[in-house]
Design a protein around this motif. Structure first.
Motif, PDB file in Angstrom:
ATOM      1  N   THR A 108      49.073  35.920  26.930  1.00 25.02           N
ATOM      2  CA  THR A 108      49.356  36.785  25.788  1.00 25.02           C
ATOM      3  C   THR A 108      50.255  37.946  26.179  1.00 25.02           C
ATOM      4  O   THR A 108      51.186  38.306  25.451  1.00 25.02           O
ATOM      5  CB  THR A 108      48.044  37.321  25.195  1.00 25.02           C
ATOM      6  OG1 THR A 108      47.213  36.216  24.821  1.00 25.02           O
ATOM      7  CG2 THR A 108      48.301  38.196  23.982  1.00 25.02           C
ATOM      8  N   GLU A 109      50.022  38.541  27.347  1.00 27.47           N
ATOM      9  CA  GLU A 109      50.808  39.685  27.783  1.00 27.47           C
ATOM     10  C   GLU A 109      52.273  39.299  28.004  1.00 27.47           C
ATOM     11  O   GLU A 109      53.190  40.038  27.620  1.00 27.47           O
ATOM     12  CB  GLU A 109      50.222  40.275  29.070  1.00 27.47           C
ATOM     13  CG  GLU A 109      50.875  41.550  29.523  1.00 27.47           C
ATOM     14  CD  GLU A 109      50.794  42.663  28.492  1.00 27.47           C
ATOM     15  OE1 GLU A 109      51.752  43.467  28.420  1.00 27.47           O
ATOM     16  OE2 GLU A 109      49.795  42.716  27.745  1.00 27.47           O
ATOM     17  N   GLU A 167      35.876  29.495  35.685  1.00 27.74           N
ATOM     18  CA  GLU A 167      34.740  30.222  35.115  1.00 27.74           C
ATOM     19  C   GLU A 167      35.197  30.922  33.840  1.00 27.74           C
ATOM     20  O   GLU A 167      36.393  31.079  33.574  1.00 27.74           O
ATOM     21  CB  GLU A 167      34.209  31.239  36.120  1.00 27.74           C
ATOM     22  CG  GLU A 167      33.761  30.643  37.444  1.00 27.74           C
ATOM     23  CD  GLU A 167      32.501  29.802  37.306  1.00 27.74           C
ATOM     24  OE1 GLU A 167      31.796  29.947  36.271  1.00 27.74           O
ATOM     25  OE2 GLU A 167      32.220  29.007  38.222  1.00 27.74           O
ATOM     26  N   GLU A 168      34.224  31.382  33.051  1.00 25.83           N
ATOM     27  CA  GLU A 168      34.546  32.000  31.767  1.00 25.83           C
ATOM     28  C   GLU A 168      35.441  33.218  31.937  1.00 25.83           C
ATOM     29  O   GLU A 168      36.405  33.403  31.171  1.00 25.83           O
ATOM     30  CB  GLU A 168      33.263  32.395  31.040  1.00 25.83           C
ATOM     31  CG  GLU A 168      33.499  32.932  29.640  1.00 25.83           C
ATOM     32  CD  GLU A 168      32.210  33.172  28.885  1.00 25.83           C
ATOM     33  OE1 GLU A 168      32.261  33.864  27.848  1.00 25.83           O
ATOM     34  OE2 GLU A 168      31.153  32.678  29.316  1.00 25.83           O
ATOM     35  N   ASP A 169      35.175  34.051  32.937  1.00 30.28           N
ATOM     36  CA  ASP A 169      36.009  35.232  33.144  1.00 30.28           C
ATOM     37  C   ASP A 169      37.412  34.854  33.605  1.00 30.28           C
ATOM     38  O   ASP A 169      38.393  35.540  33.280  1.00 30.28           O
ATOM     39  CB  ASP A 169      35.353  36.195  34.129  1.00 30.28           C
ATOM     40  CG  ASP A 169      35.153  35.576  35.509  1.00 30.28           C
ATOM     41  OD1 ASP A 169      35.016  34.343  35.594  1.00 30.28           O
ATOM     42  OD2 ASP A 169      35.138  36.322  36.506  1.00 30.28           O
ATOM     43  N   GLN A 170      37.525  33.749  34.344  1.00 30.51           N
ATOM     44  CA  GLN A 170      38.843  33.284  34.774  1.00 30.51           C
ATOM     45  C   GLN A 170      39.658  32.765  33.590  1.00 30.51           C
ATOM     46  O   GLN A 170      40.874  32.989  33.523  1.00 30.51           O
ATOM     47  CB  GLN A 170      38.694  32.190  35.830  1.00 30.51           C
ATOM     48  CG  GLN A 170      38.118  32.680  37.149  1.00 30.51           C
ATOM     49  CD  GLN A 170      37.841  31.546  38.108  1.00 30.51           C
ATOM     50  OE1 GLN A 170      37.241  30.526  37.755  1.00 30.51           O
ATOM     51  NE2 GLN A 170      38.283  31.712  39.356  1.00 30.51           N
ATOM     52  N   ARG A 171      38.994  32.078  32.671  1.00 28.08           N
ATOM     53  CA  ARG A 171      39.679  31.620  31.457  1.00 28.08           C
ATOM     54  C   ARG A 171      40.175  32.800  30.627  1.00 28.08           C
ATOM     55  O   ARG A 171      41.292  32.788  30.111  1.00 28.08           O
ATOM     56  CB  ARG A 171      38.746  30.745  30.616  1.00 28.08           C
ATOM     57  CG  ARG A 171      38.488  29.368  31.192  1.00 28.08           C
ATOM     58  CD  ARG A 171      37.600  28.531  30.288  1.00 28.08           C
ATOM     59  NE  ARG A 171      37.458  27.194  30.803  1.00 28.08           N
ATOM     60  CZ  ARG A 171      38.300  26.198  30.540  1.00 28.08           C
ATOM     61  NH1 ARG A 171      39.356  26.417  29.752  1.00 28.08           N
ATOM     62  NH2 ARG A 171      38.103  25.005  31.048  1.00 28.08           N
ATOM     63  N   ALA A 172      39.333  33.818  30.502  1.00 25.07           N
ATOM     64  CA  ALA A 172      39.721  35.003  29.741  1.00 25.07           C
ATOM     65  C   ALA A 172      40.920  35.693  30.389  1.00 25.07           C
ATOM     66  O   ALA A 172      41.854  36.130  29.701  1.00 25.07           O
ATOM     67  CB  ALA A 172      38.542  35.969  29.637  1.00 25.07           C
ATOM     68  N   HIS A 173      40.912  35.763  31.717  1.00 23.92           N
ATOM     69  CA  HIS A 173      42.033  36.371  32.432  1.00 23.92           C
ATOM     70  C   HIS A 173      43.313  35.564  32.226  1.00 23.92           C
ATOM     71  O   HIS A 173      44.400  36.143  32.042  1.00 23.92           O
ATOM     72  CB  HIS A 173      41.694  36.453  33.922  1.00 23.92           C
ATOM     73  CG  HIS A 173      42.789  37.043  34.758  1.00 23.92           C
ATOM     74  ND1 HIS A 173      43.078  38.399  34.758  1.00 23.92           N
ATOM     75  CD2 HIS A 173      43.681  36.465  35.617  1.00 23.92           C
ATOM     76  CE1 HIS A 173      44.094  38.622  35.575  1.00 23.92           C
ATOM     77  NE2 HIS A 173      44.475  37.478  36.102  1.00 23.92           N
ATOM     78  N   GLY A 175      45.119  27.688  20.165  1.00 22.75           N
ATOM     79  CA  GLY A 175      45.675  28.635  21.119  1.00 22.75           C
ATOM     80  C   GLY A 175      47.056  28.275  21.621  1.00 22.75           C
ATOM     81  O   GLY A 175      47.710  29.084  22.270  1.00 22.75           O
ATOM     82  N   ILE A 183      44.081  33.618  29.610  1.00 22.77           N
ATOM     83  CA  ILE A 183      44.547  33.800  28.236  1.00 22.77           C
ATOM     84  C   ILE A 183      45.180  35.174  28.059  1.00 22.77           C
ATOM     85  O   ILE A 183      46.227  35.314  27.411  1.00 22.77           O
ATOM     86  CB  ILE A 183      43.376  33.608  27.252  1.00 22.77           C
ATOM     87  CG1 ILE A 183      42.918  32.141  27.273  1.00 22.77           C
ATOM     88  CG2 ILE A 183      43.789  34.014  25.832  1.00 22.77           C
ATOM     89  CD1 ILE A 183      41.634  31.888  26.515  1.00 22.77           C
ATOM     90  N   ASN A 184      44.575  36.200  28.640  1.00 24.25           N
ATOM     91  CA  ASN A 184      45.144  37.545  28.536  1.00 24.25           C
ATOM     92  C   ASN A 184      46.517  37.617  29.196  1.00 24.25           C
ATOM     93  O   ASN A 184      47.431  38.270  28.686  1.00 24.25           O
ATOM     94  CB  ASN A 184      44.203  38.563  29.188  1.00 24.25           C
ATOM     95  CG  ASN A 184      42.951  38.793  28.371  1.00 24.25           C
ATOM     96  OD1 ASN A 184      42.921  38.531  27.167  1.00 24.25           O
ATOM     97  ND2 ASN A 184      41.898  39.275  29.011  1.00 24.25           N
TER      98      ASN A 184
END
Length: 233
Positions: free
Chosen positions: A80-81, A68-74, A146, A76-77
């Motif tokens: 990055t971290e 899901e979109e929120d899972q993709r954002a998590h 990315g 990527i974050n």
């Protein structure tokens, strides 16, 4: 079958490698070989490889499409971290060595068997003056917006990697799309930067500090290659 371009000046290539411990060889394979490899790599259902706080991770194409979109954002974050604190990478891959060991008969599996044989290894020994490489590891890789690979030198304790290579199979690319193979000194100076010319071979001695530059969101395409190491068993 001999896949290598017979017009290559191996003595000139040998001299360049001897001077710099690395070399970029244009038009390394016969044109029909490079075209066939590029088509085969373009058809791969890629997996994403990266690191999290527990170590190396891989998500298959099916798993990525199910996020899901929120899972993709998590995701990527998290990538990055980890990159903020230490070594990190994020790009797409497919193990060709595994396909070879499974006994597959497709073009890429046959190609890796050829790389593991004397037809390829003897040329690598001749170019580099490294006489004891007798094993190859190979994976297909794809850098999309990315993607990146932070600075490292390819040395590991568990195997004797002597040489690293990149077979570039990207038909159209631009330097401002990132994805360049860069070699740096201890002070951070970039000594060489290799553009991923179609049908070129980047070859360099291990250990040697290098990184692949970040592919920005506006890049239009994907940077495909076959990459790996030549190992002394």
């Amino acid at each position: 079958m001999d896949y290598i371009n017979p017009t290559l000046d191996l003595s000139e290539i040998r001299a360049r490698f001897g001077r710099d411990r690395r070399v970029l060889i244009r038009d390394f394979f016969k044109p029909d070989v490079a075209d066939a490899l590029a088509r085969a790599v373009e058809a791969i259902d890629w997996s994403l490889c990266y690191r999290d706080t527990q170590g190396d991770r891989r998500l298959t194409g099916e798993q990525l499409r199910g996020l899901e979109e929120d899972q993709r954002a998590h995701l990527i974050n998290g990538i990055t971290e980890v990159a903020r604190r230490g070594f990190q990478f994020s790009f797409f891959t497919e193990s060709l060595a595994d396909a070879m060991y499974r006994g597959e008969t497709g073009l890429l599996a046959r190609f890796i068997r050829w790389m593991a044989d004397e037809a390829f290894l003897s040329v690598m020994r001749d170019i580099t003056g490294v006489p004891d490489v007798n094993r190859v590891y190979a994976q297909a890789t794809m850098y999309a917006p990315g993607s990146f690979l932070l600075a490292h030198d390819d040395h590991v304790d568990v195997e004797d990697r002597r040489l690293a290579y990149v077979i570039n199979l990207t038909r159209q690319w631009r330097p401002d799309w990132g994805g360049l193979l860069n070699f740096s000194d201890r002070d951070g100076s970039v000594r060489d930067s290799y553009f991923p010319h179609f049908n070129s071979l980047s070859l360099f001695a291990v250990p040697q500090t290098h990184f692949v530059s970040y592919v920005p969101p506006f890049a239009q395409g994907q940077r495909n290659a076959i990459t790996g190491w030549l190992i002394a068993a």
